[in-house]
Design an enzyme around this catalytic site. Structure first.
Site, PDB file in Angstrom:
ATOM      1  N   HIS A  76       0.834  -1.202   0.000  1.00 57.06           N
ATOM      2  CA  HIS A  76       0.000   0.000   0.000  1.00 57.06           C
ATOM      3  C   HIS A  76       0.866   1.249   0.000  1.00 57.06           C
ATOM      4  CE1 HIS A  76      -4.007  -1.769   1.726  1.00 57.06           C
ATOM      5  NE2 HIS A  76      -3.530  -2.466   0.704  1.00 57.06           N
ATOM      6  N   TYR A  83      -9.067   5.379   8.199  1.00 56.89           N
ATOM      7  CA  TYR A  83      -9.119   5.777   9.606  1.00 56.89           C
ATOM      8  C   TYR A  83     -10.167   6.881   9.715  1.00 56.89           C
ATOM      9  CZ  TYR A  83      -4.720   3.330  10.687  1.00 56.89           C
ATOM     10  OH  TYR A  83      -3.758   2.382  10.880  1.00 56.89           O
ATOM     11  N   PRO A 133      -2.980  -0.041  18.983  1.00 55.95           N
ATOM     12  CA  PRO A 133      -2.766  -0.462  17.592  1.00 55.95           C
ATOM     13  C   PRO A 133      -3.025   0.617  16.553  1.00 55.95           C
ATOM     14  CG  PRO A 133      -4.823  -1.345  18.417  1.00 55.95           C
ATOM     15  CD  PRO A 133      -4.150  -0.697  19.583  1.00 55.95           C
TER      16      PRO A 133
END
Length: 391
Positions: A72, A201, A294
């Site tokens: 990515h 996100y 995370p």
């Protein structure tokens, strides 16, 4: 039984350390309390920094990663009405790879098995002894119920937060820092193709959401939930509805495709650092020494960086009687640990909502700056894609 290095824990850190040590001519034995099947099935991280991938390539561990992993160039940052793509390469950083920790563990386990690495699985009552001397040893009970002893020159704890290694360091000899966040993640695995080409996100008034993936056929998604959340309270329908709302299903033509959920779990969020990462002849690596939330995709990569520093240090100590790299290990590792701890805290603080409307406006201001400023986006890209192992 005797070996040069006794490694506690057969997760990625322990397996990779044994691989790197063997390349340097240092033998080791790994002792693990769980079964191999359990270790290889643990659902954990899924993003590999470029330095992690480069290290795997340099030691011949990237064949399946290159074939089945997904490279990515960046991520999406989203808040209501806005979705922005941050292209790490255009911003002067590196690509990252989507490749699950379960697959990393399987690859490392297969490589160590092919090399004849001795790994003791299902070892009960593991205890560390005489770590302040030059003759440390482990004791444990094997699967037949017989007590065993493993003598070594060095012990390395790669056994996570709750293993015996961290606890073996006396309280007076350690310093710790910890932050527990007032929220958790409810994570799912779903047998459905990802609805996005790169990770999303998302900041939302209802709470954070993340759309990730494990393969072209498997999606990994998360929603922010209160601490103490019971998975049983979240039906599949409720999870997909929350994800659709927080990820903006239907906005600007983008659709979230739901599918069968195969795994659900609640992940508490905390930061933890212990120093030093060495006491006598005991060295700590990975989650045994530090935990990060995370959000910044740093946990597995920090463990890899730790053992990448530790393996040559132990080789110097044990094959050339040169103690200097081993003496420097903790300070060198902690420099990167604290940088990544800050980045993980920063990402977490920017994206997770609370009850304070003032904080919400600060978060939105930060997100607007990061997505509109080349300097802001570049800083995120540099940290997310990963700093050099020897940073």
């Amino acid at each position: 039984m005797r070996t040069r290095v006794a490694i506690v824990g057969a997760g990625p850190a322990g397996l990779l350390l044994s691989h790197l040590l063997a390349a340097g001519g240092v033998e080791s034995v790994i002792v693990e309390s769980r079964t191999r099947e359990y270790v290889e099935a643990r659902i954990r991280a899924g993003i590999l920094e470029h330095s992690t991938v480069d290290l795997f390539k340099s030691v011949g561990l990237d064949e399946r990663l290159q074939r089945e992993g997904d490279e990515h160039r960046g991520i999406y940052l989203q808040y209501p009405g806005e979705r922005h793509h941050l292209d790490f390469v255009d911003l002067g950083a590196h690509t990252v790879w989507v490749y699950g920790q379960t697959e990393v563990t399987k690859d490392l386990g297969a490589a160590r098995e092919a090399a004849g690495q001795q790994i003791v699985y299902e070892a009960a009552n593991v205890a560390l002894h005489d770590i302040e001397t030059e003759r440390p040893f482990l004791t444990y009970t094997d699967t037949g119920g017989s007590p065993q002893r493993l003598d070594a020159d060095v012990i390395v704890g790669c056994d996570g937060s709750f293993g015996p290694s961290r606890a073996a360091v006396p309280q007076h000899a350690r310093q710790t820092w910890e932050r527990t966040y007032p929220f958790s993640w409810l994570g799912i695995l779903a047998d459905v193709a990802p609805s996005t080409d790169e990770l999303i996100y998302a900041w939302h008034p209802d709470g954070f959401a993340l759309h990730s993936m494990r393969s072209p056929q498997v999606s990994r998604l998360y929603v922010q939930v209160p601490n103490g959340t019971d998975v049983a309270d979240w039906s599949d329908e409720r999870i997909w509805a929350a994800l659709a709302t927080r990820l903006g299903d239907g906005e600007n033509g983008w659709r979230l495709t739901p599918g069968p959920i195969t795994e659900k779990s609640v992940l508490p969020m905390r930061s933890f650092v212990m120093a030093p990462m060495r006491h006598g002849r005991l060295f700590l690596a990975g989650d045994a020494a530090h935990i990060v939330p995370p959000t910044g995709a740093k946990g597995l990569n920090l463990a890899v960086a730790d053992v990448a520093l530790l393996a040559p240090a132990l080789s110097a100590l044990l094959t050339r009687n040169d103690p200097r790299p081993a003496d420097e290990y903790s300070d060198r590792a902690l420099r990167r640990v604290w940088r990544c701890t800050h980045f993980s805290w920063w990402m977490t603080s920017m994206l997770h909502t609370g009850e304070d409307p003032f904080d919400a406006q600060l978060q939105l201001a930060q997100l607007r700056w990061v997505t509109s400023s080349e300097a802001g986006a570049g800083g995120l890209a540099e940290n997310y894609a990963g700093l050099p192992i020897g940073f």
